[in-house]
Design a protein around this motif. Structure first.
Motif, short mmCIF file in Angstrom:
data_model
loop_
_atom_site.label_atom_id
_atom_site.label_comp_id
_atom_site.label_asym_id
_atom_site.label_seq_id
_atom_site.Cartn_x
_atom_site.Cartn_y
_atom_site.Cartn_z
N MET A 163 0.75 -1.12 -0.08
CA MET A 163 -0.10 -0.08 0.14
C MET A 163 0.90 1.21 0.12
O MET A 163 1.80 1.26 0.88
CB MET A 163 -0.96 -0.07 1.31
CG MET A 163 -1.88 1.14 1.35
SD MET A 163 -3.03 1.30 3.15
CE MET A 163 -3.25 -0.21 3.13
N ASP A 164 0.75 2.01 -0.87
CA ASP A 164 1.08 3.41 -0.72
C ASP A 164 0.34 4.31 -0.89
O ASP A 164 -0.82 4.35 -0.79
CB ASP A 164 2.16 3.55 -2.35
CG ASP A 164 1.49 3.44 -3.36
OD1 ASP A 164 0.35 3.98 -3.50
OD2 ASP A 164 1.82 3.06 -4.37
N LEU A 165 0.93 5.86 -0.61
CA LEU A 165 0.01 6.98 -0.27
C LEU A 165 -0.62 7.22 -1.53
O LEU A 165 -1.77 7.81 -1.04
CB LEU A 165 0.98 8.14 0.09
CG LEU A 165 1.97 7.78 1.38
CD1 LEU A 165 2.75 9.15 1.71
CD2 LEU A 165 0.96 7.48 2.46
N ARG A 166 -0.11 6.90 -2.62
CA ARG A 166 -0.97 7.20 -3.82
C ARG A 166 -2.37 6.67 -3.71
O ARG A 166 -3.58 6.89 -4.05
CB ARG A 166 -0.06 7.14 -5.03
CG ARG A 166 -0.73 7.33 -6.53
CD ARG A 166 -0.09 6.92 -7.44
NE ARG A 166 0.39 5.55 -7.40
CZ ARG A 166 0.59 4.67 -8.43
NH1 ARG A 166 0.31 5.13 -9.64
NH2 ARG A 166 1.01 3.34 -8.03
N GLN A 167 -2.26 5.17 -3.41
CA GLN A 167 -3.53 4.43 -3.45
C GLN A 167 -4.42 5.02 -2.27
O GLN A 167 -5.54 4.71 -2.55
CB GLN A 167 -2.94 3.06 -2.93
CG GLN A 167 -2.44 2.15 -4.30
CD GLN A 167 -1.81 0.78 -4.00
OE1 GLN A 167 -1.43 0.68 -2.82
NE2 GLN A 167 -2.04 0.21 -4.97
N ARG A 189 -4.73 7.96 -1.37
CA ARG A 189 -5.48 9.13 -1.92
C ARG A 189 -6.70 8.88 -2.98
O ARG A 189 -7.58 9.32 -2.95
CB ARG A 189 -4.40 10.25 -2.65
CG ARG A 189 -3.52 10.67 -1.74
CD ARG A 189 -2.82 12.11 -2.35
NE ARG A 189 -1.79 12.73 -1.37
CZ ARG A 189 -0.44 12.41 -0.81
NH1 ARG A 189 -0.15 11.22 -1.46
NH2 ARG A 189 0.02 13.11 -0.08
N LEU A 228 -2.42 10.29 5.78
CA LEU A 228 -2.13 11.22 4.71
C LEU A 228 -1.66 12.52 5.30
O LEU A 228 -0.70 13.14 4.84
CB LEU A 228 -3.06 11.31 3.56
CG LEU A 228 -3.35 10.39 2.75
CD1 LEU A 228 -4.59 10.60 1.64
CD2 LEU A 228 -2.10 9.85 1.89
N GLU A 255 -4.17 -6.45 -2.04
CA GLU A 255 -3.33 -6.46 -0.98
C GLU A 255 -3.44 -6.46 0.51
O GLU A 255 -2.91 -7.23 1.61
CB GLU A 255 -2.18 -5.17 -0.95
CG GLU A 255 -1.12 -4.60 0.00
CD GLU A 255 -0.31 -3.71 -0.34
OE1 GLU A 255 0.55 -3.34 0.46
OE2 GLU A 255 -0.58 -3.05 -1.28
N ALA A 258 1.67 12.13 6.54
CA ALA A 258 2.64 12.14 5.67
C ALA A 258 2.77 13.26 5.04
O ALA A 258 4.00 13.62 4.76
CB ALA A 258 2.06 11.31 4.54
N LEU A 269 -5.31 -2.67 -4.38
CA LEU A 269 -5.46 -2.31 -2.80
C LEU A 269 -6.19 -3.38 -2.15
O LEU A 269 -5.57 -3.74 -1.21
CB LEU A 269 -5.92 -0.88 -2.67
CG LEU A 269 -5.87 -0.33 -1.13
CD1 LEU A 269 -4.79 -0.35 -0.43
CD2 LEU A 269 -6.60 1.03 -1.37
N GLN A 287 -6.04 0.42 -9.60
CA GLN A 287 -5.45 0.78 -8.20
C GLN A 287 -6.28 0.33 -7.09
O GLN A 287 -5.55 -0.23 -6.29
CB GLN A 287 -5.09 2.14 -8.25
CG GLN A 287 -3.94 2.48 -9.07
CD GLN A 287 -2.54 1.82 -8.76
OE1 GLN A 287 -2.43 1.67 -7.48
NE2 GLN A 287 -2.02 1.57 -9.92
#
Length: 295
Positions: free
Chosen positions: A1-5, A7, A72, A42, A75, A39, A35
């Motif tokens: 999982m990344d911050l873009r996902q 958002r 977020l 994952e 971050a 997510l 995406q």
């Protein structure tokens, strides 16, 4: 999982529609849907109820939505926080024995703070022996003491050899004499030394000043602090050897006398870690050398 996902997920959850969320994110719908699928894979659980109109989140989706905005926000604050930390970590901590404050050290601190307003400076009073451990543990960056001690991890520099003078009770028979006072006269008195602990300390330098002249004090009275020693001098308990700069401290009931003996001194030693060559530390040391050279 990344911050873009995260958002992307928040946009879909708030718009309750993939198309509107894609428009909000300035992207097309297929990559957004992909995406969200990644997510969910994952995490291992579905986040949206497929086919619902408007789009609804599953219980897992609601849990994630409660936490995602906070993640977020934290971050997003990392960059300014890091910049702030860089500013606040530009700090220098100075350890000092009290007697050095009566010399140029306050001027050094003022000059350094004026030259480097962006550097935070803190000062901590500690014995010379304590400074060695504090430097090696990085609790202080630079120490100002009076004891010569060898340590491969530390760089030491004698900034000055300060003359010692005698502190006598104002009522003492020798107090009004203006001629330099021989050490032999002090040996007949109770000599008040400080600090008693930890040792070695400046107390040993005071005793050695007499013994180096084959003189043995009539008696020795140990105390912990300079102020206490001067208070006992004023109370006629004994006499004391102090650095010349201490004469600037006008203690009531105390008279200062020059000594006739030459080379009765105490060093002022600046110490730092061998491998620590930060810009702030280098500058502070340079300022200290300049002011102490004028003693």
């Amino acid at each position: 999982m990344d911050l873009r996902q995260l958002r992307y997920f928040i946009a879909v959850a708030e718009e309750q529609n993939f198309s509107r969320a894609a428009e909000r994110l300035h992207m097309t719908q297929p990559p957004l849907s992909r995406q969200m699928q990644l997510l969910e894979e994952e995490i291992g659980v579905p986040l949206f109820v497929r086919g619902a109109r408007p789009l609804k989140m599953t219980e897992a989706g609601q849990i994630l939505y409660e936490k995602a905005p906070r993640v977020l926000n934290e971050a997003d604050g990392l960059a300014p926080l890091t910049r702030q930390l860089m500013r606040t970590t530009r700090r220098i901590v100075i350890g000092f024995v009290p007697s050095t404050l009566y010399g140029p050290l306050p001027e050094v601190i003022r000059a350094f703070r004026k030259a480097t307003p962006g550097v935070e400076l803190s000062v901590i009073e500690m014995f010379s022996l304590e400074q060695t451990a504090a430097l090696k543990a990085a609790r202080i960056d630079i120490g100002f003491g009076r004891i010569r001690m060898d340590d491969d991890q530390l760089a030491r520099e004698v900034l000055a050899e300060e003359d010692l003078i005698a502190a006598l009770p104002a009522t003492h028979s020798l107090a009004s004499d203006k001629t330099p006072l021989p050490l032999a006269a002090l040996a007949k008195e109770t000599v008040i030394v400080y600090p008693g602990q930890p040792r070695p300390s400046y107390a040993d330098q005071q005793i050695s000043a007499l013994r180096d002249q084959a003189l043995e004090p009539h008696a020795i009275h140990e105390v912990m602090e300079l102020q206490t020693a001067l208070g006992l001098v004023a109370a006629e308990i004994g006499v004391c050897l102090v650095p010349r700069s201490v004469a600037g401290l006008r203690a009531r009931g105390v008279v200062y006398r020059e000594l006739a003996n030459v080379n009765v001194t105490s060093p002022i030693i600046m110490s730092r870690r061998q491998q620590d060559r930060s810009e702030a530390n280098d500058l502070f040391c340079a300022v200290a050398r300049e002011f102490f050279a004028a003693m």
